[in-house]
Design a protein around this motif. Structure first.
Motif, short mmCIF file in Angstrom:
data_model
loop_
_atom_site.label_atom_id
_atom_site.label_comp_id
_atom_site.label_asym_id
_atom_site.label_seq_id
_atom_site.Cartn_x
_atom_site.Cartn_y
_atom_site.Cartn_z
N ARG A 79 13.24 24.21 33.52
CA ARG A 79 13.43 23.97 33.87
C ARG A 79 12.22 22.76 34.33
O ARG A 79 12.47 21.82 35.03
CB ARG A 79 13.61 25.18 35.29
CG ARG A 79 14.92 26.02 35.51
CD ARG A 79 15.07 26.35 36.70
NE ARG A 79 13.83 27.33 37.39
CZ ARG A 79 14.09 28.70 36.30
NH1 ARG A 79 14.69 29.59 35.90
NH2 ARG A 79 13.19 29.75 36.37
N ALA A 80 11.17 23.38 34.46
CA ALA A 80 10.12 21.94 34.53
C ALA A 80 10.06 20.88 33.46
O ALA A 80 9.94 19.88 33.82
CB ALA A 80 8.58 23.20 34.05
N LEU A 81 10.79 21.16 32.33
CA LEU A 81 11.12 19.97 31.56
C LEU A 81 11.82 18.97 32.55
O LEU A 81 12.12 18.33 31.91
CB LEU A 81 11.20 20.20 29.80
CG LEU A 81 10.12 20.64 29.19
CD1 LEU A 81 10.06 21.12 27.99
CD2 LEU A 81 9.14 20.16 29.58
N ASP A 82 13.10 19.83 32.26
CA ASP A 82 14.24 19.19 33.34
C ASP A 82 13.79 17.99 34.60
O ASP A 82 14.26 17.09 34.52
CB ASP A 82 14.49 19.89 33.92
CG ASP A 82 16.09 20.59 32.61
OD1 ASP A 82 16.16 19.73 31.83
OD2 ASP A 82 16.16 21.59 33.08
N ALA A 83 12.42 18.44 35.16
CA ALA A 83 11.85 17.71 36.22
C ALA A 83 10.84 16.85 35.70
O ALA A 83 10.98 15.86 36.78
CB ALA A 83 11.04 18.85 37.43
N VAL A 84 10.76 16.71 34.51
CA VAL A 84 9.75 15.93 34.16
C VAL A 84 11.00 15.01 32.94
O VAL A 84 10.37 13.77 32.10
CB VAL A 84 8.28 15.78 33.28
CG1 VAL A 84 7.79 16.47 34.25
CG2 VAL A 84 8.55 16.49 31.66
#
Length: 475
Positions: A79-84
């Motif tokens: 999810r965090a990688l999706d955000a960036v």
């Protein structure tokens, strides 16, 4: 920071990348049919099983930094990688998001770890990335990279080792699934003085080569005499370095010509030290091969020194400097402003009139005396598409000439007389080679060939069509 990181930060600033948040471009177009993707996905899938409970994301990217796939068992990390936008379909090249692990690995063609605040953009400082380039084991071209990303708070000591192992296994699998070709010799960064006998095929046979070669040579020679920097582009093995060396020799008959081939990334500094001190010296011409394989920081160093040498020589001696690459748009950005003239060297399949002169030259050099070719061998050599260009032609003829003073079609490898465009399995390669071996035996009939191969005549004909085999008759 290391020298590489400092250079990357400077490039990121020059590109105008935001320090706050990354904004990678989304293409949505993924090449998921390449051999690299096929092998890399299998390797990462196996590694993923051992790291399923670890906060690590495994990815493949192409040579432009486009993320092709992503695996992780940690949903919060995903999810965090999706955000960036570190996700399939987004391009994470250095030019787009600044200093990051996979972008720097691609730019410098070297294994790379970028930790926490070593990232250029603040939004990436919560991650640590380890990336390793994957080169095609046959051509040596950059296919993409393996990238492992974790939280910056996690230990990264083993991250690079895992990425290197995955990249190495991917390359080994690509070689195993290739068409039985030999792996490319690793880059050694040779620098040597070009003598007539040291040049690639074509030297000493100018009168025998066709109009296409003469045209390229003429245009390169004119540009060099006009004190322009020439870039020769074209397929590997087509004679890019040869045509430039011949043009330099014609323009400066008494010069020494130093030819430099790119080194392994870790040897770049020593490689620069071998030939850079000679740049701009009177009576010295420099030819740098395959500049599209140079790391970004090396390309920047070469550019600066060439510019300085030309400034020092202004109004005085010319600084002969030439380069080769696969394509102009494959050059590191630092080198593009240097190019004054581009000459495209046609592949050998478009210069069929050059095949036999080059073959006779290669045979003579291998045997030490004149070698004859049967009509069947000549026809097979002319009709071959030569995907490896003149370099492959020389390899084939050299091996054949070591076996006989008269080269016949039976002395040539199977791939010369077959045109299968798809990648063959090992079993298919063995079968094709056996069919060619039998069919090239002098005087053999189709019935006899079928009996030796254990096939009916109809099956032999079907296999010939399947593998696109063309065996000229021996006369």
């Amino acid at each position: 920071m290391s020298v590489r990181l400092v250079a990357s930060w400077q490039r990121s600033q020059d590109y105008g990348v935001s320090l706050e948040a990354v904004e990678p471009s989304f293409t949505g177009t993924l090449n998921d049919e390449s051999l690299f993707f096929e092998c890399g996905r299998e390797v990462l899938a196996s590694l993923h099983q051992t790291l399923i409970n670890e906060p690590v994301s495994l990815m493949l990217t192409d040579a432009d930094g486009l993320v092709l796939n992503r695996m992780s068992g940690d949903t919060s990390l995903l999810r965090a990688l999706d955000a960036v936008h570190l996700a399939p379909g987004f391009a994470y090249a250095e030019r787009a998001v600044g200093t990051n692990g996979l972008g720097l690995a691609i730019a410098d063609r070297a294994p790379t770890v970028v930790r926490a605040d070593e990232h250029y953009a603040l939004s990436l400082c919560t991650y640590t990335c380890a990336a390793v380039p994957v080169l095609d084991p046959i051509s040596g071209h950059l296919e993409g990279c393996v990238n492992l990303t974790t939280w910056s708070t996690q230990s990264s000591n083993l991250l690079l080792a895992l990425a290197q192992s995955a990249a190495s296994n991917t390359s080994a699998m690509m070689l195993a699934r290739s068409r039985g070709q030999k792996a490319r010799v690793p880059q050694r960064g040779e620098v040597f003085r070009v003598e007539t006998s040291r040049l690639e095929p074509g030297t000493g046979s100018l009168a025998d080569l066709g109009p296409a070669w003469a045209d390229v040579l003429g245009r390169a020679g004119t540009a060099i005499r006009d004190e322009r920097i020439v870039l020769a582009v074209g397929e590997e093995g087509a004679g890019r370095a040869t045509v430039l060396a011949q043009a330099l020799r014609q323009a400066f008959p008494r010069d020494r010509i130093l030819a430099a081939s790119p080194p392994a990334p870790q040897d770049s500094e020593a490689w620069l030290g071998l030939w850079i001190p000679e740049l701009g010296k009177p009576g010295t011409s420099i030819l740098v091969r395959d500049v599209d394989l140079l790391p970004e920081w090396v390309a920047e160093h070469v550019r600066d020194l060439v510019v300085q040498a030309r400034v020092r020589a202004h109004g005085g001696d010319h600084v002969p400097f030439a380069m080769t690459a696969s394509r102009f748009d494959a050059l590191p950005p630092a080198l593009t402003p240097l190019v004054d003239t581009i000459v495209a060297v046609p592949p050998l399949r478009e210069r069929t009139e050059d095949v036999l002169p080059l073959a006779r030259l290669a045979a003579r050099r291998a045997r030490g005396r004149e070698v004859t070719f049967t009509h069947a061998a000549e026809a097979a050599l002319r009709d071959c598409g030569w995907p490896g260009n003149a370099r492959r032609l020389v390899e084939v003829v050299t091996q054949a000439a070591r076996r006989s003073d008269t080269i016949d079609v039976r002395h040539l490898p199977a791939d010369v007389v077959s045109g299968a465009s798809r990648r063959l399995t090992r079993i298919e390669t063995f079968e094709r080679d056996e069919i060619v071996r039998v069919l090239t035996r002098p005087g053999i009939s189709m019935k006899e060939a079928g009996e030796e191969l254990g096939m009916s005549r109809a099956t032999v004909y079907r296999k010939i069509a399947h593998y696109d085999i063309h065996v000229p008759r021996t006369t």
